[in-house]
Design a protein around this motif. Structure first.
Motif, PDB file in Angstrom:
ATOM      1  N   UNK A 256      36.186  31.882  28.679  1.00  0.00           N
ATOM      2  CA  UNK A 256      37.154  30.920  28.152  1.00  0.00           C
ATOM      3  C   UNK A 256      38.547  31.534  27.978  1.00  0.00           C
ATOM      4  N   UNK A 257      38.633  32.862  27.905  1.00  0.00           N
ATOM      5  CA  UNK A 257      39.937  33.525  27.821  1.00  0.00           C
ATOM      6  C   UNK A 257      40.164  34.466  29.006  1.00  0.00           C
ATOM      7  N   UNK A 258      39.428  34.237  30.068  1.00  0.00           N
ATOM      8  CA  UNK A 258      39.537  35.081  31.254  1.00  0.00           C
ATOM      9  C   UNK A 258      40.728  34.624  32.099  1.00  0.00           C
ATOM     10  N   UNK A 259      41.937  34.949  31.642  1.00  0.00           N
ATOM     11  CA  UNK A 259      43.137  34.560  32.370  1.00  0.00           C
ATOM     12  C   UNK A 259      43.192  35.287  33.714  1.00  0.00           C
ATOM     13  N   UNK A 260      44.052  34.809  34.614  1.00  0.00           N
ATOM     14  CA  UNK A 260      44.081  35.359  35.969  1.00  0.00           C
ATOM     15  C   UNK A 260      44.358  36.862  35.963  1.00  0.00           C
ATOM     16  N   UNK A 261      45.300  37.299  35.126  1.00  0.00           N
ATOM     17  CA  UNK A 261      45.618  38.735  35.078  1.00  0.00           C
ATOM     18  C   UNK A 261      44.394  39.543  34.655  1.00  0.00           C
ATOM     19  N   UNK A 262      43.668  39.052  33.657  1.00  0.00           N
ATOM     20  CA  UNK A 262      42.476  39.780  33.208  1.00  0.00           C
ATOM     21  C   UNK A 262      41.375  39.705  34.255  1.00  0.00           C
ATOM     22  N   UNK A 263      41.285  38.577  34.949  1.00  0.00           N
ATOM     23  CA  UNK A 263      40.308  38.444  36.028  1.00  0.00           C
ATOM     24  C   UNK A 263      40.592  39.440  37.148  1.00  0.00           C
ATOM     25  N   UNK A 264      41.870  39.665  37.455  1.00  0.00           N
ATOM     26  CA  UNK A 264      42.251  40.658  38.469  1.00  0.00           C
ATOM     27  C   UNK A 264      41.804  42.051  38.036  1.00  0.00           C
ATOM     28  N   UNK A 265      42.041  42.366  36.774  1.00  0.00           N
ATOM     29  CA  UNK A 265      41.646  43.675  36.238  1.00  0.00           C
ATOM     30  C   UNK A 265      40.136  43.878  36.334  1.00  0.00           C
ATOM     31  N   UNK A 266      39.375  42.887  35.921  1.00  0.00           N
ATOM     32  CA  UNK A 266      37.913  43.012  35.941  1.00  0.00           C
ATOM     33  C   UNK A 266      37.386  43.126  37.369  1.00  0.00           C
ATOM     34  N   UNK A 267      37.952  42.317  38.259  1.00  0.00           N
ATOM     35  CA  UNK A 267      37.482  42.315  39.644  1.00  0.00           C
ATOM     36  C   UNK A 267      37.758  43.660  40.320  1.00  0.00           C
ATOM     37  N   UNK A 268      38.911  44.256  40.016  1.00  0.00           N
ATOM     38  CA  UNK A 268      39.289  45.501  40.676  1.00  0.00           C
ATOM     39  C   UNK A 268      38.660  46.725  40.016  1.00  0.00           C
ATOM     40  N   UNK A 269      38.816  46.853  38.697  1.00  0.00           N
ATOM     41  CA  UNK A 269      38.490  48.117  38.036  1.00  0.00           C
ATOM     42  C   UNK A 269      37.127  48.129  37.356  1.00  0.00           C
ATOM     43  N   UNK A 270      36.497  46.963  37.196  1.00  0.00           N
ATOM     44  CA  UNK A 270      35.136  46.933  36.670  1.00  0.00           C
ATOM     45  C   UNK A 270      34.117  46.669  37.775  1.00  0.00           C
ATOM     46  N   UNK A 271      34.457  45.728  38.670  1.00  0.00           N
ATOM     47  CA  UNK A 271      33.527  45.376  39.752  1.00  0.00           C
ATOM     48  C   UNK A 271      33.805  46.144  41.035  1.00  0.00           C
ATOM     49  N   UNK A 272      35.003  46.701  41.183  1.00  0.00           N
ATOM     50  CA  UNK A 272      35.328  47.472  42.376  1.00  0.00           C
ATOM     51  C   UNK A 272      35.647  46.650  43.607  1.00  0.00           C
ATOM     52  N   UNK A 273      35.952  45.348  43.427  1.00  0.00           N
ATOM     53  CA  UNK A 273      36.277  44.476  44.565  1.00  0.00           C
ATOM     54  C   UNK A 273      37.803  44.363  44.677  1.00  0.00           C
ATOM     55  N   UNK A 274      38.422  45.344  45.300  1.00  0.00           N
ATOM     56  CA  UNK A 274      39.879  45.391  45.354  1.00  0.00           C
ATOM     57  C   UNK A 274      40.443  44.296  46.262  1.00  0.00           C
ATOM     58  N   UNK A 275      39.702  43.920  47.297  1.00  0.00           N
ATOM     59  CA  UNK A 275      40.176  42.862  48.194  1.00  0.00           C
ATOM     60  C   UNK A 275      40.270  41.526  47.485  1.00  0.00           C
ATOM     61  N   UNK A 276      39.217  41.170  46.760  1.00  0.00           N
ATOM     62  CA  UNK A 276      39.218  39.913  46.006  1.00  0.00           C
ATOM     63  C   UNK A 276      40.275  39.934  44.907  1.00  0.00           C
ATOM     64  N   UNK A 277      40.417  41.069  44.225  1.00  0.00           N
ATOM     65  CA  UNK A 277      41.433  41.190  43.178  1.00  0.00           C
ATOM     66  C   UNK A 277      42.836  41.050  43.758  1.00  0.00           C
ATOM     67  N   UNK A 278      43.056  41.609  44.933  1.00  0.00           N
ATOM     68  CA  UNK A 278      44.355  41.492  45.586  1.00  0.00           C
ATOM     69  C   UNK A 278      44.665  40.049  45.953  1.00  0.00           C
TER      70      UNK A 278
END
Length: 306
Positions: A256-278
């Motif tokens: 509910x508070x997963x804003x786009x910027x935080x979603x980018x952070x989680x996708x890149x640095x927690x999940x390791x999906x740099x392409x999707x985060x980009x």
């Protein structure tokens, strides 16, 4: 014949002078251009490049997939929830921050004894870091020890799960963000108010205009350039909010508070999906660009520069 030769020589001299001026300007600008190239342009190009590839956990490209990341994003329920949370967050924070900052700036602009003290108080949030400010509000929102629930219990209202309820988490983060941003906006708006000529108010008083008449016919129109600047900056900041999200809720509960910027952070640095985060970063850039363009097209028409 001699005149044509003189004209050619004159043109050549002008061209050489223009080239010399250009090279001189580039020489002076080169430190700034190098820094911007290294920390702004190169990361933007690299982000766009990554958005077309699948990467491993170390950020190395594995294979080209074209627009698949973008297509997946708009089919993803998590990303749609993130987009919705981002727009709601901007809706909650931007108008409220500007209105409260304007109200405080108008009060602080009055010539009243002791007003410098209140100017310091109203602008004090500018000197508090995001981490410190979010920690303060984390304590205030605490379910059992927090001040807010203690006040609610004192008047017979049951506790509110400020940060753990999907219905209240985004509102709680928005309240924190509004408090953090008031200081900066207050200083900018107060500076704009103090630049309005006193002669306008004196003329209005002679014509019999009251306080509210002066406010809506002199103060607000003359302050419109400053309000326009504040609105643009506040909207951009709302799309870039990260620190308070990470400290207060970590993107939860239920995204509910997963804003786009935080979603980018989680996708890149927690999940390791740099392409999707980009790809998400490019979408965010496009959103900010569109909103800024709309503001300049629509809002600037109502700005009075004189």
């Amino acid at each position: 014949m001699s005149k044509s030769i003189e004209n050619i020589e004159r043109k050549n001299n002008k061209r050489q002078k223009a080239i010399k001026n250009l090279l001189t300007a580039l020489l002076y600008l080169s430190p700034a251009l190098i820094i911007m190239g290294a920390f702004l342009f190169y990361p933007m190009i690299k982000t766009l490049y990554y958005s077309f590839f699948v990467t491993n956990s170390r950020g190395e490209t594995i294979r080209y997939i074209g627009l698949e990341h973008y297509l997946y994003l708009f089919e993803s329920q998590v990303f749609r929830t993130s987009m919705k949370a981002t727009f709601l967050f901007a809706l909650y924070t931007v108008p409220t921050t500007i209105i409260l900052s304007l109200f405080l700036a108008i009060i602080a602009n009055e010539k009243v004894k002791g007003i410098p003290f209140f100017r310091v108080v109203f602008s004090s949030t500018l000197g508090i870091s995001v981490a410190a400010g979010a920690t303060i509000w984390l304590l205030l929102f605490h379910p059992s020890l927090g001040v807010f629930n203690s006040l609610l219990n004192a008047i017979g209202i049951s506790d509110i799960q400020w940060l753990t309820s999907p219905n209240w988490a985004l509102i709680s983060v928005s309240i924190t963000t509004i408090w953090m941003n008031i200081g900066f906006n207050f200083i900018i708006l107060l500076g704009g108010l103090q630049n309005i000529s006193e002669e306008l108010y004196e003329s209005a008083k002679i014509d019999g205009a009251g306080y509210w008449n002066q406010l809506f016919n002199i103060t607000i129109p003359m302050l419109s350039p400053t309000l326009f600047f504040v609105s643009v900056v506040t909207i951009i900041n709302s799309f870039q909010s990260f620190g308070q999200i990470d400290i207060l809720t970590g993107g939860g509960p239920n995204n509910s508070t997963n804003l786009i910027v935080y979603s980018i952070y989680r996708e890149a640095f927690e999940n390791g999906f740099f392409g999707s985060a980009s790809a998400q970063a490019i979408v965010l850039f496009a959103l900010v660009l569109v909103f800024t363009f709309i503001q300049f097209k629509v809002g600037e028409k109502k700005v009075h520069y004189q």
